[in-house]
Design a protein around this motif. Structure first.
Motif, PDB file in Angstrom:
ATOM      1  N   ALA A 138      51.449  48.566  54.659  1.00  0.00           N
ATOM      2  CA  ALA A 138      51.884  47.477  55.033  1.00  0.00           C
ATOM      3  C   ALA A 138      52.590  47.235  56.496  1.00  0.00           C
ATOM      4  O   ALA A 138      52.498  46.253  57.309  1.00  0.00           O
ATOM      5  N   MET A 139      53.187  48.423  56.910  1.00  0.00           N
ATOM      6  CA  MET A 139      53.654  48.433  58.202  1.00  0.00           C
ATOM      7  C   MET A 139      52.630  49.001  59.310  1.00  0.00           C
ATOM      8  O   MET A 139      53.056  48.904  60.384  1.00  0.00           O
ATOM      9  N   GLU A 149      61.631  42.223  52.152  1.00  0.00           N
ATOM     10  CA  GLU A 149      61.420  41.302  53.322  1.00  0.00           C
ATOM     11  C   GLU A 149      60.017  41.148  53.190  1.00  0.00           C
ATOM     12  O   GLU A 149      59.637  40.172  53.433  1.00  0.00           O
ATOM     13  N   ARG A 150      59.139  42.287  52.980  1.00  0.00           N
ATOM     14  CA  ARG A 150      57.819  42.091  52.958  1.00  0.00           C
ATOM     15  C   ARG A 150      56.974  41.987  51.659  1.00  0.00           C
ATOM     16  O   ARG A 150      55.783  42.079  51.603  1.00  0.00           O
ATOM     17  N   GLN A 151      57.975  41.791  50.692  1.00  0.00           N
ATOM     18  CA  GLN A 151      57.529  41.666  49.202  1.00  0.00           C
ATOM     19  C   GLN A 151      56.497  42.620  48.915  1.00  0.00           C
ATOM     20  O   GLN A 151      55.543  42.320  48.301  1.00  0.00           O
ATOM     21  N   ILE A 152      56.952  43.752  49.054  1.00  0.00           N
ATOM     22  CA  ILE A 152      56.405  45.330  48.592  1.00  0.00           C
ATOM     23  C   ILE A 152      56.878  45.608  47.206  1.00  0.00           C
ATOM     24  O   ILE A 152      58.180  45.823  47.387  1.00  0.00           O
TER      25      ILE A 152
END
Length: 336
Positions: free
Chosen positions: A230-231, A297-300
């Motif tokens: 995701a990053m 924050e990233r909904q992971i």
């Protein structure tokens, strides 16, 4: 070719890496901010707080003066705790008079900003005071490197020329360095595995066996990969040295301070007591908070990280937390 290298950070890993560089014939100065420790390195050729029963090479020079350490250096290796990285980078930038290759071998995410160490270095060190930045990371215990145990790690950079320079700088018959262009993946793997090591140690402290450790390592790797990709990381990086390799060595060894800290938590010790008794920075404790907030924050989905966060920061019972993870909603192993 002989190079002048400054190592910033006189802890166990910085000292071990300095020993490798001296072994390879380079001119090495190690910097630290504790005068008694620096005097010990210079006068007794030991660093007993970090590397017990290890004799350091007499060629290794130590100093408390940062400007002196980095003067005319071809490369500068940062090996300070993540929470000190920004401050040391600023100090370096203020006194640097040349343009060395910048290398870092620290593992963590910055608190509050959640930034990787390379991002911190890029922000604080002027381009006029650095060439490319290279990450040096992988499955490695300082205690084993110091006695020349066989070790393989990764040099990652957006500049392959710089990565190959670092590869040649460190490589010898017991210390082998591979190159990689995936800086994000290498840094994320290095940081996040410390969280899983805390959990692995806690399971050991609770009395669980190899099955449980295999479970947390495997599912932990899934979490690391999920957030890393995701990053912007390459998923293949996480099956390499700085992924599964670093995870394996950190989750199953008494040399790992994160594993030891988790073990003590599993035994019922308070976090404050654990940190007071370790005598060294436990990066996983701080990375857990940064990774938990980043995942939110990233909904992971990162259930293991969330569980360890609850134990550390919300004072949840370790044993009950393990049972709650096991009773989560059933799903496919291949679900992302």
């Amino acid at each position: 070719m002989k190079q002048k290298i400054a190592v910033l950070g006189a802890g166990s890993w910085g000292t071990a890496l300095a020993m490798v560089l001296v072994e390879n014939g380079h001119d090495v100065t190690i910097w630290g901010n504790k005068e008694t420790q620096i005097n010990e390195i210079n006068e007794k050729h030991t660093n007993t707080h970090y590397l017990k029963e290890i004799t350091l090479p007499t060629e290794l020079v130590a100093t408390i003066n940062l400007e002196e350490a980095i003067k005319d250096a071809d490369a500068v290796l940062f090996v300070v705790p993540t929470k000190a990285m920004r401050d040391v980078s600023k100090q370096f930038n203020e006194v640097c008079q040349n343009k060395p290759i910048v290398i870092h071998a620290s593992k963590g995410l910055e608190q509050d900003t959640h930034k990787r160490i390379t991002e911190v270095l890029e922000e604080e060190i002027s381009p006029s005071h650095r060439e490319a930045i290279v990450v040096l990371s992988g499955p490695s215990h300082a205690e084993e490197v110091a006695v020349k145990d066989v070790t393989t790690i990764t040099a990652a950079s957006s500049s392959m020329e710089a990565a190959e320079y670092v590869q040649k700088l460190f490589s010898n018959d017991y210390f082998r360095v591979y190159t990689n262009s995936d800086v994000i993946g290498v840094e994320m793997g290095a940081a996040l595995k410390n969280i899983i090591a805390l959990g692995s140690g806690a399971l050991k402290g609770l009395g669980y066996g190899d099955n449980a450790r295999a479970a947390i390592m495997t599912r932990g790797l899934a979490e690391i990969s999920r957030l890393g990709v995701a990053m912007g990381a390459n998923p293949l990086t996480f099956i390499g040295l700085s992924g599964v390799g670093d995870l394996a060595v950190t989750c199953a060894s008494e040399h790992s301070r994160n594993f030891r800290a988790g073990y003590l938590l599993g035994k019922g010790n308070s976090l404050d007591d654990v940190l007071d008794n370790m005598g060294m920075i436990v990066e996983g404790v701080y990375t857990t908070k940064a990774a938990y907030e980043l995942a939110q924050e990233r909904q992971i989905e990162m259930p293991i990280t969330e569980a360890i966060y609850d134990v550390i920061y919300n004072d949840k019972d370790v044993s009950s937390t393990v049972k709650n993870i096991m009773l989560r909603e059933h799903k496919s192993e291949q679900e992302l």
